[in-house]
Design a protein around this motif. Structure first.
Motif, PDB file in Angstrom:
ATOM      1  N   THR A  74     -23.018  88.251  30.971  1.00  0.00           N
ATOM      2  CA  THR A  74     -21.489  87.624  30.929  1.00  0.00           C
ATOM      3  C   THR A  74     -20.650  87.656  32.109  1.00  0.00           C
ATOM      4  OG1 THR A  74     -20.364  89.520  29.876  1.00  0.00           O
ATOM      5  CG2 THR A  74     -21.627  87.860  28.328  1.00  0.00           C
ATOM      6  N   SER A  75     -20.766  88.740  32.854  1.00  0.00           N
ATOM      7  CA  SER A  75     -19.890  88.879  34.141  1.00  0.00           C
ATOM      8  C   SER A  75     -20.647  88.320  35.394  1.00  0.00           C
ATOM      9  CB  SER A  75     -19.513  90.335  34.380  1.00  0.00           C
ATOM     10  OG  SER A  75     -20.408  90.785  34.684  1.00  0.00           O
ATOM     11  N   THR A  76     -19.752  87.820  36.578  1.00  0.00           N
ATOM     12  CA  THR A  76     -20.189  87.513  37.611  1.00  0.00           C
ATOM     13  C   THR A  76     -19.380  87.887  38.751  1.00  0.00           C
ATOM     14  OG1 THR A  76     -20.830  85.349  36.559  1.00  0.00           O
ATOM     15  CG2 THR A  76     -20.762  85.294  38.853  1.00  0.00           C
ATOM     16  N   PRO A  77     -19.877  89.001  39.259  1.00  0.00           N
ATOM     17  CA  PRO A  77     -18.888  89.652  40.351  1.00  0.00           C
ATOM     18  C   PRO A  77     -18.353  88.982  41.337  1.00  0.00           C
ATOM     19  CG  PRO A  77     -20.447  91.213  39.484  1.00  0.00           C
ATOM     20  CD  PRO A  77     -20.884  89.635  38.982  1.00  0.00           C
ATOM     21  N   ILE A  78     -19.203  88.110  41.896  1.00  0.00           N
ATOM     22  CA  ILE A  78     -19.193  87.327  42.987  1.00  0.00           C
ATOM     23  C   ILE A  78     -17.988  86.158  43.018  1.00  0.00           C
ATOM     24  CG2 ILE A  78     -21.357  87.898  44.398  1.00  0.00           C
ATOM     25  CD1 ILE A  78     -22.279  85.156  43.468  1.00  0.00           C
ATOM     26  N   LYS A 131     -29.669  84.011  35.260  1.00  0.00           N
ATOM     27  CA  LYS A 131     -28.878  83.535  34.079  1.00  0.00           C
ATOM     28  C   LYS A 131     -29.345  82.111  33.799  1.00  0.00           C
ATOM     29  CE  LYS A 131     -25.264  86.896  35.027  1.00  0.00           C
ATOM     30  NZ  LYS A 131     -24.039  87.157  35.760  1.00  0.00           N
ATOM     31  N   TYR A 132     -29.273  81.457  34.732  1.00  0.00           N
ATOM     32  CA  TYR A 132     -29.524  79.767  34.549  1.00  0.00           C
ATOM     33  C   TYR A 132     -30.956  79.672  33.992  1.00  0.00           C
ATOM     34  CZ  TYR A 132     -30.344  75.064  35.554  1.00  0.00           C
ATOM     35  OH  TYR A 132     -30.833  73.759  35.474  1.00  0.00           O
ATOM     36  N   LEU A 133     -31.857  80.186  34.529  1.00  0.00           N
ATOM     37  CA  LEU A 133     -33.394  79.964  33.915  1.00  0.00           C
ATOM     38  C   LEU A 133     -33.558  80.551  32.692  1.00  0.00           C
ATOM     39  CD1 LEU A 133     -35.270  81.069  37.348  1.00  0.00           C
ATOM     40  CD2 LEU A 133     -34.893  78.522  36.598  1.00  0.00           C
ATOM     41  N   LEU A 134     -32.512  81.722  32.227  1.00  0.00           N
ATOM     42  CA  LEU A 134     -32.580  82.458  31.120  1.00  0.00           C
ATOM     43  C   LEU A 134     -31.942  81.496  29.879  1.00  0.00           C
ATOM     44  CD1 LEU A 134     -33.559  84.818  29.438  1.00  0.00           C
ATOM     45  CD2 LEU A 134     -31.429  85.998  30.094  1.00  0.00           C
ATOM     46  N   PHE A 135     -30.856  80.984  30.260  1.00  0.00           N
ATOM     47  CA  PHE A 135     -29.964  80.248  29.115  1.00  0.00           C
ATOM     48  C   PHE A 135     -29.946  78.828  29.143  1.00  0.00           C
ATOM     49  CE2 PHE A 135     -28.345  84.742  29.568  1.00  0.00           C
ATOM     50  CZ  PHE A 135     -28.496  85.063  28.395  1.00  0.00           C
ATOM     51  N   CYS A 136     -30.052  78.247  30.619  1.00  0.00           N
ATOM     52  CA  CYS A 136     -29.636  76.721  30.674  1.00  0.00           C
ATOM     53  C   CYS A 136     -30.912  75.832  30.968  1.00  0.00           C
ATOM     54  CB  CYS A 136     -28.564  76.811  31.901  1.00  0.00           C
ATOM     55  SG  CYS A 136     -27.183  77.577  31.467  1.00  0.00           S
TER      56      CYS A 136
END
Length: 399
Positions: free
Chosen positions: A299-303, A391-396
C-alpha cells in the motif's frame, strides 16, 4: 513505520506466537527442536523484561564505584527501548516537517533528554528506557529557543519524573537534518562535543554516565530505516590512538575522516546500539506485524511520498553542483574541470597538452563521491519503480 519494522526485527520472539493452544484431541509437542526454540524465545523475552527492572542496591554500588572515570572507553554498548527509539524518530521527523513548512523551507534540529541507567550486570552497557522532547529548535550553529524557558521546562520535567520513575536523566539526543549524502550524518560537531563534554564533566563524577545520541531523520526517510548514532567524548587530557576514527577504524586520509565524522573526529567514540522490547510490546508488535504491517509493502510508495519526492530534485542538484565547483580549463582542445584533472592524476603542460601521471583510483575524491551519490539515487529510484511495476502486474494488469 520503519522504526516499528526495525523493532520487530530486533526484538525477541513473542512467546504467544510460539505457543500452540491444544485442543481436546491434540497431543503434546514432542519435537525437540521446537521445544528448544520455545525455550530460547522464553529466555530472550525474560532477558528483555529484566531490562525494565533493576536492583537498587547494585545500581547504587555501581554508581559509587564510578569505574568509567578511569577508562575513557569504558562503555561499549547501548540498549535502547523501542518506545524511546520511536519517540526520537518521531520528534526528529516532526522537526523536518515543521522546518519545510516554514518561510526558510529548511529542516530544523530538535533536542531532547534521555532517561535510563547503567546496566547492573553488563557494566560496559548503558540502557535508554525513555526519552522526552525539549522545546528547543536550532540550526547547525545556534539554538533558537529561550534558555530560561528551556531551563524551567527541564526543572519541571525532572521534578515530575522523580515522583514516578526510578531512572535518571542520563543523556541527550538531537537531530542532524542535513541533506542525504553517501555517509550518515550521525556524528558529533564541534558544538556537540563541547556540549557533551560539559555534561560528562558534571554528571560522570556524580555516578551518572552521560550519553549522546544523534538522529539523521532525512536519511532515515530516504533509506526506510532508523539512522541513530550513540557517542561519548574523550576527556581533554586523553589522546586518542593515532588516526583512529570514532568507530575504532584506522583511517589516514584526513578528508575522508572529516567528511564522515566531522572536524572533531578524534575527540569522541561510538557505542554499539541495539533495541529491546518488553514481552507485552513484543506481542503487540507481532500482532500488528501479522495483521497490518505486511500491507505496507503493497500500500505504500516511498518514492512518491512528499518528503522523498520534494527532496529528490535537491539531492540531484547537490550532486551536479559538486561537479561545477571549479572553473573549466581548456586542455588540448577539450574542456576539463581542474578537480577532474586532479582525480586523473594529470597536469597541464606548457603547450596545453594534458599529461596523465596516474590513472589509479583515488579514495575520497570528488568524482568518486559524486559517483557514489548518483549510484545511490539511481538504485533508490530503480527499486521504487520496480515495486510499482510489481504492484501494477499483481493488482491492475488484466488476467
Amino acid at each position: 513505520r520503519s522504526v516499528a519494522v526495525i523493532m520487530q526485527q530486533n526484538s525477541p520472539p513473542s512467546t504467544s506466537a510460539a505457543t500452540v493452544s491444544p485442543s481436546s484431541n491434540s497431543s503434546p509437542v514432542t519435537n525437540p527442536n521446537a521445544s528448544a526454540s520455545l525455550a530460547t524465545a522464553n529466555d530472550n523475552v525474560s532477558n528483555a523484561n529484566a531490562l525494565f527492572t533493576f536492583n537498587q542496591d547494585e545500581l547504587t554500588a555501581l554508581r559509587n564505584a564510578k569505574a568509567w572515570m578511569a577508562d575513557p572507553k569504558y562503555f561499549k554498548k547501548v540498549k535502547v527501548s523501542g518506545v524511546a527509539a520511536m519517540k526520537m524518530m518521531n520528534h526528529a521527523v516532526s522537526g523536518v516537517e515543521k522546518g519545510m513548512k516554514s518561510a526558510g523551507g529548511k529542516p530544523v534540529e530538535v533536542m531532547g533528554l534521555m532517561l535510563g541507567r547503567p546496566h547492573t550486570e553488563m557494566h560496559d552497557t548503558l540502557i535508554v528506557a525513555d526519552v522526552f522532547p525539549l522545546p528547543v529548535e536550532g540550526a547547525e550553529t545556534r539554538v533558537l529557543a529561550d534558555d530560561q524557558e528551556v531551563l524551567n521546562y527541564m526543572i519541571d520535567l525532572g521534578e515530575s519524573l522523580e515522583k514516578t520513575r526510578a531512572e535518571r536523566f542520563m543523556g541527550w539526543y538531537h537531530s542532524h537534518p542535513f541533506d542525504v549524502d553517501v555517509h550518515s550524518h550521525c556524528f558529533m560537531s564541534g558544538t556537540d562535543v563541547a556540549t557533551q563534554l560539559q555534561w560528562q564533566r558534571s554528571e560522570d563524577r556524580n555516578g551518572n554516565p552521560w550519553l549522546a545520541i544523534v538522529v539523521d531523520p532525512l536519511r532515515s526517510l530516504a533509506k526506510g530505516r532508523p539512522e541513530l548514532g550513540a557517542f561519548r567524548v574523550y576527556p581533554p587530557d586523553y589522546t586518542a590512538p593515532s588516526n583512529e576514527t570514532p568507530d575504532g577504524r584506522i583511517l589516514t586520509d584526513d578528508k575522508s575522516r572529516v567528511e564522515r565524522w566531522g572536524s572533531c573526529w578524534n575527540r569522541y567514540h561510538t557505542l554499539e546500539i541495539s533495541f529491546f522490547l518488553s514481552s507485552l510490546s513484543s506481542n503487540v508488535l507481532s500482532i500488528i506485524s501479522k495483521n497490518v504491517l505486511w500491507m505496507n509493502s503493497l500500500t505504500s510508495t516511498p518514492i512518491l511520498e512528499p518528503e522523498n519526492r520534494d527532496r529528490l530534485a535537491e539531492r540531484i542538484f547537490s550532486v551536479t553542483e559538486k561537479l561545477r565547483t571549479d572553473i573549466p580549463i581548456g586542455v588540448g582542445g577539450h574542456t576539463v574541470h581542474s578537480r577532474m584533472l586532479g582525480f586523473l592524476g594529470g597536469s597541464v603542460g606548457a603547450s596545453g597538452d594534458m599529461n596523465i601521471v596516474n590513472t589509479g583510483r583515488m579514495e575520497g575524491s570528488v568524482l568518486e563521491k559524486c559517483s557514489r551519490n548518483s549510484s545511490e539515487l539511481s538504485v533508490e529510484q530503480c527499486q521504487g519503480c520496480a515495486a510499482q511495476l510489481a504492484k501494477y502486474l499483481l493488482f491492475c494488469a488484466e488476467k
